[in-house]
Design an enzyme around this catalytic site. Sequence first.
Site, PDB file in Angstrom:
ATOM      1  N   ASN A 169      14.385  42.833 -50.661  1.00 52.46           N
ATOM      2  CA  ASN A 169      14.273  44.280 -50.516  1.00 52.46           C
ATOM      3  C   ASN A 169      14.293  44.883 -51.922  1.00 52.46           C
ATOM      4  O   ASN A 169      15.335  44.954 -52.552  1.00 52.46           O
ATOM      5  CB  ASN A 169      15.462  44.781 -49.678  1.00 52.46           C
ATOM      6  CG  ASN A 169      15.536  46.292 -49.615  1.00 52.46           C
ATOM      7  OD1 ASN A 169      14.605  46.986 -50.018  1.00 52.46           O
ATOM      8  ND2 ASN A 169      16.643  46.810 -49.097  1.00 52.46           N
ATOM      9  N   LYS A 221      13.763  47.852 -52.831  1.00 55.90           N
ATOM     10  CA  LYS A 221      14.232  49.250 -52.874  1.00 55.90           C
ATOM     11  C   LYS A 221      13.270  50.085 -53.742  1.00 55.90           C
ATOM     12  O   LYS A 221      12.073  49.809 -53.764  1.00 55.90           O
ATOM     13  CB  LYS A 221      15.677  49.306 -53.349  1.00 55.90           C
ATOM     14  CG  LYS A 221      16.580  48.379 -52.514  1.00 55.90           C
ATOM     15  CD  LYS A 221      18.033  48.577 -52.717  1.00 55.90           C
ATOM     16  CE  LYS A 221      18.790  47.580 -51.859  1.00 55.90           C
ATOM     17  NZ  LYS A 221      20.236  47.721 -51.919  1.00 55.90           N
ATOM     18  N   HIS A 240      18.665  50.278 -42.685  1.00 57.46           N
ATOM     19  CA  HIS A 240      19.430  49.910 -43.881  1.00 57.46           C
ATOM     20  C   HIS A 240      20.518  50.958 -44.112  1.00 57.46           C
ATOM     21  O   HIS A 240      20.303  52.153 -43.883  1.00 57.46           O
ATOM     22  CB  HIS A 240      18.488  49.829 -45.086  1.00 57.46           C
ATOM     23  CG  HIS A 240      19.145  49.198 -46.270  1.00 57.46           C
ATOM     24  ND1 HIS A 240      20.014  49.892 -47.075  1.00 57.46           N
ATOM     25  CD2 HIS A 240      19.099  47.935 -46.751  1.00 57.46           C
ATOM     26  CE1 HIS A 240      20.470  49.074 -48.020  1.00 57.46           C
ATOM     27  NE2 HIS A 240      19.923  47.879 -47.842  1.00 57.46           N
ATOM     28  N   GLU A 251      21.522  52.355 -46.664  1.00 61.87           N
ATOM     29  CA  GLU A 251      21.140  53.458 -47.561  1.00 61.87           C
ATOM     30  C   GLU A 251      20.345  54.519 -46.801  1.00 61.87           C
ATOM     31  O   GLU A 251      20.459  55.711 -47.101  1.00 61.87           O
ATOM     32  CB  GLU A 251      20.351  52.906 -48.762  1.00 61.87           C
ATOM     33  CG  GLU A 251      21.258  52.144 -49.712  1.00 61.87           C
ATOM     34  CD  GLU A 251      20.573  51.048 -50.510  1.00 61.87           C
ATOM     35  OE1 GLU A 251      19.328  50.994 -50.560  1.00 61.87           O
ATOM     36  OE2 GLU A 251      21.313  50.216 -51.088  1.00 61.87           O
ATOM     37  N   GLU A 306      24.741  43.357 -42.959  1.00 58.12           N
ATOM     38  CA  GLU A 306      24.915  43.792 -44.345  1.00 58.12           C
ATOM     39  C   GLU A 306      26.169  44.653 -44.440  1.00 58.12           C
ATOM     40  O   GLU A 306      26.093  45.880 -44.229  1.00 58.12           O
ATOM     41  CB  GLU A 306      23.706  44.615 -44.795  1.00 58.12           C
ATOM     42  CG  GLU A 306      22.428  43.826 -44.891  1.00 58.12           C
ATOM     43  CD  GLU A 306      21.552  44.353 -46.021  1.00 58.12           C
ATOM     44  OE1 GLU A 306      21.125  43.555 -46.849  1.00 58.12           O
ATOM     45  OE2 GLU A 306      21.321  45.571 -46.082  1.00 58.12           O
ATOM     46  N   GLY A 366      25.076  45.820 -53.338  1.00 56.66           N
ATOM     47  CA  GLY A 366      24.952  46.295 -54.717  1.00 56.66           C
ATOM     48  C   GLY A 366      26.272  46.372 -55.463  1.00 56.66           C
ATOM     49  O   GLY A 366      26.356  46.974 -56.528  1.00 56.66           O
ATOM     50  N   SER A 426      24.921  41.541 -52.097  1.00 56.65           N
ATOM     51  CA  SER A 426      25.258  40.849 -53.348  1.00 56.65           C
ATOM     52  C   SER A 426      24.995  39.342 -53.284  1.00 56.65           C
ATOM     53  O   SER A 426      25.781  38.542 -53.798  1.00 56.65           O
ATOM     54  CB  SER A 426      26.712  41.135 -53.758  1.00 56.65           C
ATOM     55  OG  SER A 426      26.866  42.511 -54.060  1.00 56.65           O
TER      56      SER A 426
HETATM   57  P1  PGA Z   1      22.047  43.691 -52.872  1.00 55.41           P
HETATM   58  O1  PGA Z   1      21.316  44.552 -51.725  1.00 55.41           O
HETATM   59  O2  PGA Z   1      21.588  42.267 -52.707  1.00 55.41           O
HETATM   60  O3  PGA Z   1      21.621  44.313 -54.161  1.00 55.41           O
HETATM   61  O4  PGA Z   1      23.522  43.826 -52.619  1.00 55.41           O
HETATM   62  C1  PGA Z   1      21.112  44.033 -50.452  1.00 55.41           C
HETATM   63  C2  PGA Z   1      20.417  45.052 -49.590  1.00 55.41           C
HETATM   64  O5  PGA Z   1      20.718  46.246 -49.728  1.00 55.41           O
HETATM   65  O6  PGA Z   1      19.551  44.729 -48.748  1.00 55.41           O
END
Ligand code: PGA
Length: 254
Positions: free
Chosen positions: A11, A13, A98, A100, A170, A176, A216
């Site tokens: 992903n 983003k 997601h 976010e 997740e 992140g 992460s």
């Molecule tokens: P990350 O993000 O690997 O940077 O923690 C995962 C995601 O949001 O899908």
Amino acid sequence: MNARTKIIAGNWKMNKTVAEARSLVCELQGRLATFSGCDVVLCPPFTALASVAKLLESTPRIQLGAQNLHPAPKGAFTGEISASMLSDVGCRFVIVGHSERRRYFGETDAFLRDKLLAAVSAGLHPIFCVGEELADREAGRWPDHLRSQLQAVLHDLPPSILMEVVLAYEPVWAIGTGRTATPEQAQEAHAFLRQELERLHGNSVATGLRLQYGGSVTPENAREILAQPDVDGLLVGGASLEAGSFASIVLSVE
Ligand code: PGA
């Protein structure tokens, strides 16, 4: 049925210009040239989908996904993209729910359910994300949280729709942050999700659906998380932005 081919998705983003996207894809294609051990999905931003789709024509094992969609088939929704537009440009997958999107764009369970249904009707596989906040993890309420997120979106859907879905666990506190769930925490949550799927939808959905862990993930921790019996793949954010780290995560699939 237990043919759950591992699936590693990146992903990206809101990162990568078209030129950057193209160079990342070319480098990945080089690094993964001889690998066929799992499904790989790249989710660039909308602006790079068409050019990444063109590059992926030469490596059909690496598939294209989008990060979002609007549930309506078309119409006056300025700035939005429909499921059929995504499949038209070559997408096979789309991320739905997601954290976010839920947090920064106020996306509700009802809206996510509409998105998921629109995606499946257009022939796309939704990567449907669930996961608890830190406070719910610390208070031991994560199972209730996951149960309610699952139920709200999937509750009465038929197996024909559910089997198109990839479910991504997740935990919000791991996204992140550099704070990955331990392999044991990931396994425990995935086993719980499978148990809930069995309760809601029966054994063949529960054992057939692919469950990804995200939060992460790095080349250092990928192998151990993937070794858990209920983890069928990874949804990778930060570490998917660089060919070396993403390829090494993919190559950690046994
Ligand atoms: P990350 O993000 O690997 O940077 O923690 C995962 C995601 O949001 O899908």
